[in-house]
Design a protein around this motif. Structure first.
Motif, PDB file in Angstrom:
ATOM      1  N   ASP A 137      11.463  16.031  -2.502  1.00  0.00           N
ATOM      2  CA  ASP A 137      12.078  17.148  -2.190  1.00  0.00           C
ATOM      3  C   ASP A 137      11.700  17.372  -0.548  1.00  0.00           C
ATOM      4  N   CYS A 138      11.063  18.499  -0.280  1.00  0.00           N
ATOM      5  CA  CYS A 138      10.683  18.883   1.148  1.00  0.00           C
ATOM      6  C   CYS A 138       9.292  18.656   1.306  1.00  0.00           C
ATOM      7  N   GLU A 139       8.562  18.139   0.227  1.00  0.00           N
ATOM      8  CA  GLU A 139       6.999  18.080   0.265  1.00  0.00           C
ATOM      9  C   GLU A 139       6.612  16.888   0.339  1.00  0.00           C
ATOM     10  N   ARG A 140       5.695  16.408   1.238  1.00  0.00           N
ATOM     11  CA  ARG A 140       5.101  15.200   1.677  1.00  0.00           C
ATOM     12  C   ARG A 140       3.784  14.846   1.144  1.00  0.00           C
ATOM     13  N   PHE A 141       3.327  14.008   0.435  1.00  0.00           N
ATOM     14  CA  PHE A 141       2.018  13.740  -0.035  1.00  0.00           C
ATOM     15  C   PHE A 141       1.469  12.840   0.727  1.00  0.00           C
ATOM     16  N   ASN A 142       0.833  12.778   1.611  1.00  0.00           N
ATOM     17  CA  ASN A 142       0.168  11.598   2.511  1.00  0.00           C
ATOM     18  C   ASN A 142      -1.197  11.013   1.648  1.00  0.00           C
ATOM     19  N   ILE A 143      -1.261   9.710   1.676  1.00  0.00           N
ATOM     20  CA  ILE A 143      -2.370   9.114   1.133  1.00  0.00           C
ATOM     21  C   ILE A 143      -2.565   9.535  -0.203  1.00  0.00           C
ATOM     22  N   PRO A 144      -1.626   9.334  -1.124  1.00  0.00           N
ATOM     23  CA  PRO A 144      -1.923   9.738  -2.663  1.00  0.00           C
ATOM     24  C   PRO A 144      -2.991   9.060  -3.461  1.00  0.00           C
ATOM     25  N   GLY A 145      -3.565   9.562  -4.126  1.00  0.00           N
ATOM     26  CA  GLY A 145      -4.709   9.083  -4.755  1.00  0.00           C
ATOM     27  C   GLY A 145      -4.172   8.373  -6.207  1.00  0.00           C
ATOM     28  N   GLY A 146      -4.859   7.711  -6.904  1.00  0.00           N
ATOM     29  CA  GLY A 146      -4.667   7.007  -8.157  1.00  0.00           C
ATOM     30  C   GLY A 146      -4.003   7.771  -9.122  1.00  0.00           C
ATOM     31  N   ASP A 147      -4.245   9.138  -9.116  1.00  0.00           N
ATOM     32  CA  ASP A 147      -3.773  10.041 -10.041  1.00  0.00           C
ATOM     33  C   ASP A 147      -2.427  10.779 -10.048  1.00  0.00           C
ATOM     34  N   THR A 148      -1.822  10.422  -8.849  1.00  0.00           N
ATOM     35  CA  THR A 148      -0.680  10.922  -8.319  1.00  0.00           C
ATOM     36  C   THR A 148       0.471  10.337  -9.220  1.00  0.00           C
ATOM     37  N   MET A 149       1.074  11.422  -9.860  1.00  0.00           N
ATOM     38  CA  MET A 149       2.220  11.251 -10.853  1.00  0.00           C
ATOM     39  C   MET A 149       3.432  11.136 -10.212  1.00  0.00           C
ATOM     40  N   LEU A 150       4.181  10.161 -10.758  1.00  0.00           N
ATOM     41  CA  LEU A 150       5.529   9.957 -10.083  1.00  0.00           C
ATOM     42  C   LEU A 150       6.727  10.442 -11.000  1.00  0.00           C
ATOM     43  N   PHE A 151       7.791  11.157 -10.186  1.00  0.00           N
ATOM     44  CA  PHE A 151       8.938  11.604 -10.762  1.00  0.00           C
ATOM     45  C   PHE A 151      10.126  10.738 -10.356  1.00  0.00           C
ATOM     46  N   PRO A 152      11.459  11.025 -11.170  1.00  0.00           N
ATOM     47  CA  PRO A 152      12.624  10.294 -10.844  1.00  0.00           C
ATOM     48  C   PRO A 152      13.116  10.916  -9.555  1.00  0.00           C
ATOM     49  N   HIS A 153      13.723  10.003  -8.633  1.00  0.00           N
ATOM     50  CA  HIS A 153      14.038  10.524  -7.276  1.00  0.00           C
ATOM     51  C   HIS A 153      12.868  10.704  -6.294  1.00  0.00           C
ATOM     52  N   ASP A 154      11.643  10.535  -6.760  1.00  0.00           N
ATOM     53  CA  ASP A 154      10.684  10.454  -5.563  1.00  0.00           C
ATOM     54  C   ASP A 154      10.969   9.352  -4.540  1.00  0.00           C
ATOM     55  N   VAL A 155      10.686   9.913  -3.437  1.00  0.00           N
ATOM     56  CA  VAL A 155      10.545   8.604  -2.347  1.00  0.00           C
ATOM     57  C   VAL A 155       9.255   8.140  -2.135  1.00  0.00           C
ATOM     58  N   VAL A 156       9.249   6.894  -2.548  1.00  0.00           N
ATOM     59  CA  VAL A 156       7.753   6.123  -2.282  1.00  0.00           C
ATOM     60  C   VAL A 156       7.841   5.442  -1.099  1.00  0.00           C
ATOM     61  N   GLU A 157       6.892   5.739   0.046  1.00  0.00           N
ATOM     62  CA  GLU A 157       6.695   5.139   1.111  1.00  0.00           C
ATOM     63  C   GLU A 157       5.748   4.135   1.125  1.00  0.00           C
ATOM     64  N   VAL A 158       5.823   2.821   1.318  1.00  0.00           N
ATOM     65  CA  VAL A 158       4.981   1.784   1.152  1.00  0.00           C
ATOM     66  C   VAL A 158       4.901   0.965   2.475  1.00  0.00           C
ATOM     67  N   ALA A 159       3.537   0.397   2.563  1.00  0.00           N
ATOM     68  CA  ALA A 159       3.436  -0.274   3.909  1.00  0.00           C
ATOM     69  C   ALA A 159       3.302  -1.972   3.324  1.00  0.00           C
ATOM     70  N   GLY A 160       3.717  -2.793   3.791  1.00  0.00           N
ATOM     71  CA  GLY A 160       3.536  -4.129   3.563  1.00  0.00           C
ATOM     72  C   GLY A 160       4.334  -5.244   4.614  1.00  0.00           C
ATOM     73  N   VAL A 191       0.873  -1.141  -0.035  1.00  0.00           N
ATOM     74  CA  VAL A 191       0.021   0.091   0.078  1.00  0.00           C
ATOM     75  C   VAL A 191       0.938   1.360  -0.007  1.00  0.00           C
ATOM     76  N   VAL A 192       0.620   2.109  -1.058  1.00  0.00           N
ATOM     77  CA  VAL A 192       1.526   3.325  -1.121  1.00  0.00           C
ATOM     78  C   VAL A 192       0.988   4.339  -0.141  1.00  0.00           C
ATOM     79  N   THR A 193       1.638   4.719   0.990  1.00  0.00           N
ATOM     80  CA  THR A 193       1.147   5.405   2.065  1.00  0.00           C
ATOM     81  C   THR A 193       1.446   6.923   1.839  1.00  0.00           C
ATOM     82  N   ALA A 194       2.475   7.317   1.014  1.00  0.00           N
ATOM     83  CA  ALA A 194       2.991   8.600   1.088  1.00  0.00           C
ATOM     84  C   ALA A 194       3.949   8.726  -0.472  1.00  0.00           C
ATOM     85  N   ILE A 195       4.072   9.776  -0.819  1.00  0.00           N
ATOM     86  CA  ILE A 195       5.264  10.340  -1.886  1.00  0.00           C
ATOM     87  C   ILE A 195       5.869  11.381  -1.227  1.00  0.00           C
ATOM     88  N   ILE A 196       7.138  11.381  -1.229  1.00  0.00           N
ATOM     89  CA  ILE A 196       8.071  12.330  -0.592  1.00  0.00           C
ATOM     90  C   ILE A 196       9.040  13.112  -1.693  1.00  0.00           C
TER      91      ILE A 196
END
Length: 749
Positions: free
Chosen positions: A622-645, A615-620
């Protein structure tokens, strides 16, 4: 006539070139770089007759001491008191149990070999600390960094490093031929805790405030100079107070770790740390004497067995008691079967002060090398163990929570008593420091200016004025908190206990004031008691003092929490992680590669949750944190993907992430560049959504953002329609970007 080149230049050329060659070989062999540095030092030492030898060993030793300082400073920058406290008491008590057990085992080995008390203490200290660097590298090489047990081990290792700093300060106090005495040990530890708290509180209140106030004048170069200068200033202070340079460097690093500039400082000093750290480990290898190791091979073998067996036993028991499952406890304990950097430092301290036997130092280095080679195999063995889930579940259910006893005290009472203890200890230390400082410096000045008794009176008035800011929170700090209000309103019995606690805090404040009167005044002690009570009451009633102390406390709390407020918050993640651990689930963070094929795609398009089970719980970003991202959240290189499992699902997610990369970009086919491209009115892309433009598919380029009218760069979604006048920023290889550029111009190709 040209002057002779200093011998140190020759020596540095030899050891650095040799270290570079050897570490390349060790990287190819997938072995820790620390071992490569040690081997390089041995090859450059006078004990290796077949290679060139270092001539000026004294200068190399000086450089190695600088290496220790920068290593400890860097360690402090990575340390956070708040992160440790958020994990609860379990990791702290686990670490203490392991270290105390290994230290007792080391002392027992020393007694068996008829060492004296100081030798036994040093030997126990050398065997009580596992290597953070070696274990972290082993986890990375074996792909275990995101396993649940690995997080537990890393937390314990960080705490071991912290306690090793305290242990080194403790051992250095007995390095001058002193015989071990339990009463002296208690005094040394109490004195050390006193100064650690004082430095930390004053540092957090003062240094972030100054950095924030003068931030406009501080660029990258100035920040490097200021931070290194503060590091060496604290080293000097620690030395003047009788502690080692390592403690001072670590304390300043831990203070700067609470500032917004921590990452910038760490990045600035990383190269310096690597250089001087390499020289330190090379100097460790230079002290390896093969003849000593061969003649004391039984001692080396005994220590290897002690380290391996002792860490497995004490680690297994400690991790089980902290609530880990049997499987995780086994994997964690089998990871700790080595000694490393701090063992070298403790051994070098003992060798330099002459309190340990000559053969101990090279033997410890040999033990470290042997146990380092053993570590990957022991970790692999533990991860392959197959235990019935019912077995390790029952063990955890029986033993979990032993390290978190409640003692029958309600949550409100525990919180209130802890708050009172913190206020009393911290402000009590500040009061004692103010009194000590003023009595040593100001009192002599006042006596010289106003004669003895008038000078005492002037000094006393100034002392009371400065002390009043700290005395008020010592008595009333935390009284208005929700926990305190809840406790005071829980019936007459609880109200009476609440009043008793406050009376005791009032008595402590009276004793502090009484000490000043008794030291400076020639009158009777009965009068001093009465005056002390009156002074404390006046301080508590003063609105001016209340305003000053509140402002001081607000500044400290602001500096302490500012970093968490500005940078991505971790509190929710830590609480969520603790809840998940009861089901063998945990939260981890993974960074997308720069050449990932996931860039520009949304989470719904990737469907990573369905494919891997996480389960993707957040996208970090730079200094911004997007908690509980939706399905339309786009990924970029060097994004930190926070996952639970669990371990299996996170491992599958990591495999998918690492597989979805651009093979040609990864092999370095071309040089990447980012270029600004205005969209002309005749561009073929006008009116097209970015997702339909095939910029990525046909030209291997990526639209990374749009330049606004004010010059700022904003992220852009795949549904954005390209319009004439848009200014897009495009990333791609040099040739691909140049091929794409004409299509954005006013002329159609």
């Amino acid at each position: 006539m040209e002057s002779d080149l200093p011998k140190l230049i020759y020596d540095l050329a030899l050891i650095l070139v040799l270290a570079g060659v050897v570490t390349i070989v060790f990287k190819k062999l997938r072995q820790p770089l620390v071992l490569g540095y040690i081997v390089a030092g041995f090859l450059a030492s006078p004990y290796m007759p077949y290679t060139l030898t270092v001539g000026d060993t004294a200068s190399v030793k000086l450089w190695s001491e600088l290496g220790v300082i920068f290593l400890m400073f860097s360690l402090g920058l990575e340390f956070s008191f708040k992160k440790i406290l958020k994990n609860g008491l379990s990791p702290i008590l686990t670490t203490i149990c392991i270290m105390c057990g290994m230290m007792a085992l080391g002392c027992a080995v020393g007694k068996l070999l008829h060492f004296n008390s100081i030798n036994c203490l040093y030997l126990g200290g050398m065997l009580s600390v596992s290597s953070t660097t070696i274990i972290y590298k082993a986890y990375a090489d074996m792909g275990l960094s995101n396993k649940q047990f690995a997080g537990h081990v890393i937390a314990v290792l960080i705490l071991e490093d912290i306690l090793a700093i305290v242990l080194m300060a403790f051992l250095s106090s007995f390095a001058n031929g002193m015989e071990y005495n339990p009463a002296d040990a208690v005094f040394i530890i109490a004195r050390l805790v006193f100064f650690l708290l004082l430095w930390f509180v004053v540092g957090i209140w003062l240094i972030p405030t100054l950095l924030r106030r003068y931030s406009v004048y501080i660029n990258k170069e100035t920040l490097l100079i200021v931070s290194v200068g503060l590091c060496f200033l604290m080293v000097v202070i620690a030395h003047q107070l009788g502690y080692g340079a390592e403690l001072g460097a670590f304390v300043m690093g831990s203070i700067l770790a609470e500032t917004l500039e921590a990452e910038r400082i760490d990045s600035s000093i990383s190269s310096i740390k690597d250089l001087f750290g390499a020289v330190f480990f090379v100097s460790v290898g230079m002290m390896v004497q093969p003849s000593q190791i061969i003649s004391h091979w039984q001692f080396v073998l005994l220590l290897v067995v002690t380290v391996v067996v002792g860490n497995i036993i004490f680690g297994l028991i400690s991790f089980l008691l902290s609530g880990s499952s049997l499987r995780d406890a086994l994997q964690s304990s089998f990871s700790l079967v080595q000694i490393g950097e701090f063992s070298f430092i403790i051994a070098s301290m003992g060798a330099a002060s002459g309190v340990v036997e000559d053969f101990v130092y090279p033997s410890i280095v040999a033990v470290s090398i042997i146990t380092t080679f053993i570590t990957p195999y022991s970790i692999s063995f533990a991860t392959k163990l197959r235990l019935p889930s019912r077995t390790h579940g029952k063990v955890r259910d029986k033993l979990s929570g032993i390290f978190s006893p409640s003692f029958g005290i309600s949550h409100a009472w525990r919180a209130f008593l802890l708050s009172c203890a913190i206020y009393t200890v911290v402000y009590g230390i500040l009061c004692m420091s103010v009194i000590r400082l003023l009595f040593v410096s100001l009192l002599l000045l006042c006596r010289s200016l106003f004669t003895h008794w008038p000078g005492n009176a002037v000094c006393g008035v100034l002392t009371f004025f400065l002390l009043s800011i700290f005395l008020r929170p010592l008595v009333l700090g935390g009284v208005g908190s929700p926990q305190a209000l809840a406790v005071s309103r829980q019936g007459k019995r609880n109200h009476a206990l609440f009043t008793l606690v406050q009376v005791l805090r009032f008595v402590v404040a009276v004793l502090v004031v009484y000490y000043i009167f008794n030291y400076l005044s020639p009158f009777w002690w009965e009068l001093h008691v009465v005056l002390s009570v009156l002074v404390v009451i006046l301080i508590l009633k003063s609105s001016h003092i209340k305003k000053l102390s509140s402002r001081m406390e607000s500044t400290f709390l602001f500096n302490l929490t500012r970093r968490e407020e500005v940078l991505p918050k971790e509190g929710e993640q830590m609480a969520y992680a603790r809840r998940l651990q009861s089901r063998d689930l945990h939260v981890t963070q993974l960074r997308l590669p720069s050449h990932t094929l996931w860039a520009g795609k949304t989470l719904s398009q990737l469907a990573v949750g369905v494919k891997s089970g996480v389960v993707v719980t957040a996208i970090i970003r730079d200094c911004e944190r997007f908690n509980i991202p939706g399905g339309d959240t786009m990924l970029f290189p060097h994004d930190v993907v926070e996952v639970a499992g669990d371990d299996a699902s996170i491992g599958e997610f990591q495999r998918l992430m690492e597989a979805e990369v651009d093979k040609e970009l990864r092999s370095g086919r071309g040089i990447m560049q980012i270029k600004r491209m205005p969209v002309g009115s005749a561009s073929v892309f006008c009116g097209m959504p970015i997702s339909s433009s095939r910029i990525r598919e046909d030209f291997r380029c990526l639209v990374i953002g749009q330049e606004e009218a004010d010059g700022t760069l904003s992220l852009i979604s795949a549904t954005h329609q390209i319009q004439s006048g848009d200014v897009l920023w495009i990333a791609g290889e040099y040739d691909d970007v140049n091929n794409l550029k004409p299509l954005f111009s006013n002329k159609k190709p």
